[in-house]
Scaffold this motif. Structure first.
Motif, PDB file in Angstrom:
ATOM      1  N   ASP A 265       2.034   6.310   2.208  1.00  0.00           N
ATOM      2  CA  ASP A 265       1.992   5.588   3.475  1.00  0.00           C
ATOM      3  C   ASP A 265       0.853   5.718   4.038  1.00  0.00           C
ATOM      4  O   ASP A 265       0.160   6.702   4.302  1.00  0.00           O
ATOM      5  N   PRO A 266       0.351   4.325   4.583  1.00  0.00           N
ATOM      6  CA  PRO A 266      -0.935   4.181   5.231  1.00  0.00           C
ATOM      7  C   PRO A 266      -1.202   5.147   6.446  1.00  0.00           C
ATOM      8  O   PRO A 266      -2.252   5.564   6.750  1.00  0.00           O
ATOM      9  N   LEU A 267      -0.194   5.078   7.150  1.00  0.00           N
ATOM     10  CA  LEU A 267      -0.034   6.034   8.432  1.00  0.00           C
ATOM     11  C   LEU A 267      -0.382   7.641   8.010  1.00  0.00           C
ATOM     12  O   LEU A 267      -0.990   8.310   8.898  1.00  0.00           O
ATOM     13  N   GLU A 268       0.231   8.051   6.950  1.00  0.00           N
ATOM     14  CA  GLU A 268       0.032   9.489   6.588  1.00  0.00           C
ATOM     15  C   GLU A 268      -1.184   9.608   6.224  1.00  0.00           C
ATOM     16  O   GLU A 268      -2.071  10.668   6.374  1.00  0.00           O
ATOM     17  N   GLN A 269      -2.048   8.544   5.654  1.00  0.00           N
ATOM     18  CA  GLN A 269      -3.271   8.804   5.088  1.00  0.00           C
ATOM     19  C   GLN A 269      -4.307   8.676   6.378  1.00  0.00           C
ATOM     20  O   GLN A 269      -5.377   9.659   6.230  1.00  0.00           O
TER      21      GLN A 269
ATOM     22  N   PHE B 191       0.740  -1.175   0.164  1.00  0.00           N
ATOM     23  CA  PHE B 191      -0.085  -0.055   0.041  1.00  0.00           C
ATOM     24  C   PHE B 191       0.864   1.276   0.082  1.00  0.00           C
ATOM     25  O   PHE B 191       0.552   2.053  -0.603  1.00  0.00           O
ATOM     26  N   ARG B 192       2.010   1.151   0.703  1.00  0.00           N
ATOM     27  CA  ARG B 192       2.715   2.413   0.907  1.00  0.00           C
ATOM     28  C   ARG B 192       3.553   2.722  -0.489  1.00  0.00           C
ATOM     29  O   ARG B 192       3.534   3.759  -1.032  1.00  0.00           O
ATOM     30  N   LEU B 193       3.734   1.525  -1.258  1.00  0.00           N
ATOM     31  CA  LEU B 193       4.236   1.702  -2.530  1.00  0.00           C
ATOM     32  C   LEU B 193       3.399   2.302  -3.746  1.00  0.00           C
ATOM     33  O   LEU B 193       3.856   3.083  -4.179  1.00  0.00           O
TER      34      LEU B 193
END
Length: 430
Positions: free
Chosen positions: A33-37, A27-29
């Motif tokens: 970054d999922p955490l940023e989302q 997902f990050r690629l």
């Protein structure tokens, strides 16, 4: 909790952890970054305020609106040079900031965004960046939710695995107990598993195999027993006939006397062979073995042979303790090993007995030894090496078989290697 379930549980948890890591990296690629989302969604209100209230102001009102938001908001809004912001952000976010996008700083609960790209807000606004801090971002909550999701999925996977592995483990234990009992001589032992069990076909095949093995061993036992007993009758007749012949017709006929002596020797060998066969057959009936504690040191000292042509030395420790089994049977095994050594030794035989974790009884001689390829075969009934020394020594190839079986019935085993004396070294470990 059985070992099978522990292994399955470990594999499932490792697989889920690996899958979570791969999903995160994928997902990050592909999407960032999922955490940023997550942080962006949590800070959506502050971003909306910047884009829809502050940015919508005319150029001469942009700074007043920014100051007004500063007064009423718990979020700290500061202006800083573009170079300072670039230095604070990782290189992968520089391009987004230069394009005028909102760039999240998850660690510091902040975001960066350029004031504008053309200097339209105020003079030099294209070189300034809005730095919003103390945003209502709580990544820990999101991670806790993911951990709960992970735990619930693992639970719903492991519960059916635990139920299945328990049934499977119980079936495996039944097979193991049956194999142990069968190996100890209980030929009636059979595996008992449910028909719906996954190993039911295997258990059925093992039970069929056990039936065939038990039938073969029982047939062998009956054959040995019957033959041995049937041979005793003609042997007794031969002895009786030879005795009558000696009394009535031998007289001074030396040739006939020599012939009778040779026949008596042959009959004696037949009797010895029958007795050995009966002994070997009796050892297969483990229920006939006496089970009681006995001291080992006196038993071994009683087995020390009388002085003969060979030099014999014994080293028997005083603290050998006790064994639980049949003292007469163990003495028979030791005497058979000593007798075998006496047949082949040239001048020396040694007996050593020590105790550590196990009782070790070592018998050595300085004879021709036993070739490595034959060191397991010599314990088979009637097996004899094709050497002149073996045929000259006599015997029937049953002594070592009886010794090995007797040691096995006491929970031990016999191994053979080369002795420092030059011959064979027999080590009985119990």
């Amino acid at each position: 909790m059985n070992r099978l379930f522990r292994r399955f549980a470990l594999l499932v948890l490792l697989a889920m952890t690996l899958a979570s890591a791969v999903i995160y990296l994928t997902f990050r690629l592909l999407f960032g970054d999922p955490l940023e989302q997550i942080a962006r969604r949590q800070a959506a209100g502050q971003i909306f305020l910047l884009e829809q209230y502050i940015d919508q102001a005319p150029a001469d009102e942009w700074l007043p609106r920014l100051n007004k938001v500063r007064e009423v908001s718990e979020v700290t809004l500061e202006l800083q040079p573009l170079a300072t912001a670039l230095a604070a952000l990782p290189a992968r976010q520089h391009a987004a900031l230069l394009r005028g996008e909102v760039v999240m700083d998850v660690t510091d609960k902040a975001y960066y965004r350029r004031v504008d790209l053309r200097g339209m807000r105020y003079i030099g606004s294209d070189d300034d960046v809005i730095h919003a801090q103390h945003l209502p971002i709580d990544i820990g909550e999101a991670l806790n939710m993911e951990a709960i999701r992970f735990g619930l999925i693992a639970l719903f996977l492991l519960v059916p695995i635990g139920w299945w592995s328990r049934r499977h483990w119980r079936g495996l234990q039944s097979l193991s107990q049956m194999a142990d009992a069968f190996g100890r001589g209980n030929l009636t032992a059979r595996a008992s598993v449910e028909r719906s069990a996954s190993i039911a076909p295997l258990a059925g095949h093992i039970n069929d195999m056990a039936e065939r093995i038990a039938a073969l061993l029982e047939a062998r036992r009956h054959l040995l027993h019957s033959v041995s007993h049937e041979l005793r009758t003609p042997i007794a007749r031969l002895e009786f006939g030879m005795e009558l012949l000696r009394e009535r017709h031998a007289g001074d006929d030396e040739a006939l006397l020599r012939r009778l002596e040779a026949m008596e020797t042959d009959v004696g060998e037949l009797k010895a062979l029958v007795n050995e066969l009966l002994s070997l057959n009796q050892l297969d009936q483990t229920q006939a073995m006496q089970q009681q504690p006995f001291a080992v040191t006196p038993l071994l000292r009683a087995c020390v042979p009388q002085p003969g042509t060979q030099h014999f030395s014994a080293s028997i420790a005083d603290d050998l303790g006790e064994l639980h089994g049949d003292a007469r049977l163990l003495a028979r095994a030791i005497n058979n090993l000593l007798g075998n050594a006496a047949k082949y030794a040239q001048s020396r035989i040694t007996l050593t007995a020590t105790r550590g974790e196990q009782l070790h009884i070592v018998i050595e001689d300085d004879g021709p030894g036993i070739p490595p390829q034959a060191r397991t075969q010599v314990f088979e009934p009637f097996y004899r090496l094709s050497r002149d020394a073996d045929h000259a020594a006599g015997g029937y190839g049953l002594g070592l078989a009886i010794a090995a079986r007797a040691i096995q019935l006491h929970g031990g085993a016999i191994t053979i290697d080369e002795s420092p004396l030059g011959g064979a070294r027999f080590t009985a470990s119990i």
